[in-house]
Design a protein around this motif. Structure first.
Motif, PDB file in Angstrom:
ATOM      1  N   ARG A 116       0.821  -1.207   0.000  1.00  0.00           N
ATOM      2  CA  ARG A 116       0.000   0.000   0.000  1.00  0.00           C
ATOM      3  C   ARG A 116       0.856   1.259   0.000  1.00  0.00           C
ATOM      4  O   ARG A 116       0.497   2.274  -0.614  1.00  0.00           O
ATOM      5  CB  ARG A 116      -0.951  -0.031   1.203  1.00  0.00           C
ATOM      6  N   TYR A 173     -11.283   7.880   2.914  1.00  0.00           N
ATOM      7  CA  TYR A 173     -11.307   6.423   2.791  1.00  0.00           C
ATOM      8  C   TYR A 173     -12.304   5.818   3.760  1.00  0.00           C
ATOM      9  O   TYR A 173     -12.727   6.451   4.728  1.00  0.00           O
ATOM     10  CB  TYR A 173      -9.917   5.832   3.068  1.00  0.00           C
ATOM     11  N   PRO A 231      -6.872   1.549   5.450  1.00  0.00           N
ATOM     12  CA  PRO A 231      -6.055   2.482   4.664  1.00  0.00           C
ATOM     13  C   PRO A 231      -4.635   1.944   4.527  1.00  0.00           C
ATOM     14  O   PRO A 231      -4.461   0.747   4.288  1.00  0.00           O
ATOM     15  CB  PRO A 231      -6.117   3.745   5.517  1.00  0.00           C
ATOM     16  N   THR A 257      -2.614  10.850  -2.936  1.00  0.00           N
ATOM     17  CA  THR A 257      -3.795  11.341  -2.227  1.00  0.00           C
ATOM     18  C   THR A 257      -3.596  12.775  -1.743  1.00  0.00           C
ATOM     19  O   THR A 257      -4.482  13.619  -1.874  1.00  0.00           O
ATOM     20  CB  THR A 257      -4.093  10.420  -1.041  1.00  0.00           C
ATOM     21  N   VAL A 301      -3.502   7.872   3.388  1.00  0.00           N
ATOM     22  CA  VAL A 301      -4.618   7.666   2.457  1.00  0.00           C
ATOM     23  C   VAL A 301      -5.617   8.816   2.513  1.00  0.00           C
ATOM     24  O   VAL A 301      -6.278   9.122   1.523  1.00  0.00           O
ATOM     25  CB  VAL A 301      -5.294   6.314   2.755  1.00  0.00           C
ATOM     26  N   LEU A 361       0.808   4.305  -2.900  1.00  0.00           N
ATOM     27  CA  LEU A 361       0.657   5.729  -2.596  1.00  0.00           C
ATOM     28  C   LEU A 361       1.807   6.569  -3.133  1.00  0.00           C
ATOM     29  O   LEU A 361       1.598   7.673  -3.644  1.00  0.00           O
ATOM     30  CB  LEU A 361       0.536   5.918  -1.087  1.00  0.00           C
ATOM     31  N   TRP A 377     -10.827   5.995  -1.328  1.00  0.00           N
ATOM     32  CA  TRP A 377     -10.151   4.703  -1.151  1.00  0.00           C
ATOM     33  C   TRP A 377     -11.112   3.792  -0.383  1.00  0.00           C
ATOM     34  O   TRP A 377     -11.349   4.000   0.798  1.00  0.00           O
ATOM     35  CB  TRP A 377      -8.866   4.938  -0.376  1.00  0.00           C
TER      36      TRP A 377
END
Length: 531
Positions: free
Chosen positions: A107, A149, A153, A137, A169, A111, A211
């Protein structure tokens, strides 16, 4: 829940009839040209016209979900009509890969648009998220997007210590909860209602970036909760084919279907408010399924993930899959380009918006013929909290893996007296079955020590169980893939090839049970550790 076998078979008949047909396109052989630095945005994709409304960005990301477990791929034991609708309206991706077989580093790469070895502490599991590089983001929020989100996250890990005022996020929307949790495994959050709450906070006509992070199909499951016929279950070659494993896979499928149900409600909301055609939607999973030799491994089942993409107003629908290799590091540049924003030079990924807009299936960009991935520490499975470092490169034909510490146990030491061995495998019925039979090949595949090099012929061995790295017939293939992978790692200054790889073992693990035994300590970052 769309779980009955009758509805599943009905749906597959519709697939066969052409409602959501995605036959395998011709694969192009060889390893593509490496492009590991961000390039100039395609002129054909260009900047958004001043009069054009900026698109919304919706990322729907499940937790521990392997390719090809969606019914659009022809998988018979899971029914995902919402995923399939995104694929039917837009593009079904055959070769989508996460940068790591674990949620936290994967993740972080999504990002930042950077591979795990470029992300310092965020490249390992459950550590810090440095504020050294822009994330898509935050860039979209600065550009006027409403960002938030629901569900999971970035994490697990600590983002506060490094200076973030909220999760990278965005702002969380987790207030709405289901009145009753359907099973022990399925999240209590009402993801779709939380999306509605998020929309209620935005200004009129403000574009949004959302998200949807489902906790499904992460373990644990309620055993026997899955619906369907066990005969429809496709048991991979690295797991024993028995009643327990088939049941476990059906339970896993039910969790995926729950995630898909909420995605369907979110899609309906987009249509209701007139934003469906102006929303770029990506549906995927953060890493492979929580079974032995999948999650926490850089085998295909750990890094190859489902992905469907649509933007009804901009991306033409295909009747066949796109076979371009796409990594999560390519998503941030794609989202930014779609929003008319500059892509920072810090991002190693490159936008694939031009390929999406092309209307073509198969291999659109010949250079997209491979994907790289890696892993460091996952859980607390080894003494002194050290990891199991590995890097991989996958092409149409082959998967090559370099294990940098082959003397270590990949899933944890079986001779550890503190009963934490194999801790890098999520607990569950399939793990229990595998570990109960130390004489079986499945036990060996799951937990045994591994050589420094592994090579798999995916055309013959898609489940990656027969290592051919020592076969003289494949010597040139092995050498070529290692040189190509090593070149990428060196260009991106991976500590594992730059001589200071043990820095990854110095990063603290911020979450989860920390083992207390002689010689163990929770490490704080210290460059002297490398000397």
């Amino acid at each position: 829940m769309n779980g009955s076998i009758s509805s599943r078979r009905w749906f597959l008949k519709q697939v066969a009839a052409g409602v959501a047909v995605f036959p395998a396109a011709r694969l192009i052989g060889g390893v593509g040209e490496a492009r590991v630095s961000n390039e100039k945005q395609s002129e054909s994709a260009g900047a958004e016209k001043a009069s054009r409304k900026r698109p919304n960005i919706l990322l729907a990301i499940s937790d521990d979900h392997s390719y090809p477990h969606a019914s659009a791929y022809g998988c018979e034991f899971v029914n995902t009509p919402s995923f399939d609708e995104v694929a039917r309206v837009g593009v079904l991706m055959k070769n989508a890969f996460c940068p790591a077989p674990q949620c936290s580093p994967s993740r972080a790469s999504l990002l930042t648009g950077r591979n795990i070895w470029q992300n310092e502490e965020a490249g390992t599991h459950g550590s810090y998220f440095p504020k050294n590089w822009p994330v898509y983001t935050e860039l979209l929020e600065q550009a006027g997007y409403h960002v938030g989100y629901t569900g999971k996250p970035w994490g697990p890990g600590d983002w506060r210590t490094k200076g973030w005022d909220k999760n990278p996020v965005g702002r969380g929307y987790n207030k709405a909860k289901l009145k009753e949790r359907p099973t022990r495994g399925i999240s209590y959050l009402d993801y779709a209602e939380n999306f509605n709450l998020f929309l209620g906070d935005r200004d009129p006509d403000q574009p949004f970036c959302f998200w949807y992070g489902g906790f499904e199909p992460h373990r644990f499951y309620e055993y026997g909760s899955g619906e369907g016929e066990r005969d429809d279950v496709d048991v991979p070659g690295y797991l024993p084919d028995n009643e327990t494993v088939r049941t476990d896979l059906l339970d896993y499928a039910r969790e995926i279907e729950h995630f898909d149900d909420h995605l369907g409600r979110i899609i309906e909301k987009l249509k209701e408010i007139g934003e469906w055609e102006n929303t770029l939607v990506v549906v995927t999973g953060d890493n492979g399924m929580p079974f032995p030799r999948a999650k926490a491994n850089v085998y295909a089942a750990g890094i190859h993930v489902p992905m469907a993409v649509c933007w009804a107003g901009e991306v033409p629908a295909r009747s066949e899959m796109m076979t371009d290799f796409v990594s999560f590091i390519d998503l941030a540049p794609t989202f930014l380009e779609a929003a008319g924003q500059a892509v920072p030079d810090t991002m190693s990924g490159r936008s694939f918006l031009a390929e999406l807009r092309s209307g073509k299936a198969g291999r659109v960009d010949a250079s997209r013929g491979f994907a790289v991935a890696g892993r460091e520490r996952h859980t607390h499975a080894r003494a002194d909290n050290v990891g199991y470092p590995a890097r991989s490169i996958q092409t149409d034909e082959y998967l090559y893996i370099r294990n940098f510490k082959p003397e270590r146990w990949p899933m944890g030491n079986p001779r550890d007296p503190y009963d934490q061995w194999a801790a890098d495998i999520d607990g569950g019925p399939s793990k229990k079955v595998v570990l109960e039979d130390p004489e079986s090949k499945f036990y060996e595949l799951a937990v045994a020590k591994r050589p420094a090099e592994e090579l798999y012929d995916l055309s013959k061995d898609p489940d990656c169980v027969d290592n051919i790295a020592d076969d003289p017939k494949y010597a040139n293939v092995k050498s070529e893939l290692w040189e190509r992978l090593k070149g990428i790692l060196a260009e991106q200054e991976d500590p594992r090839v730059m001589g200071n790889g043990d820095v990854f073992d110095s990063y603290p693990r911020m979450r989860g049970t920390m083992r207390k035994y002689p010689g163990f300590k929770k490490r704080e970052y210290n460059p002297e550790f490398m000397k």
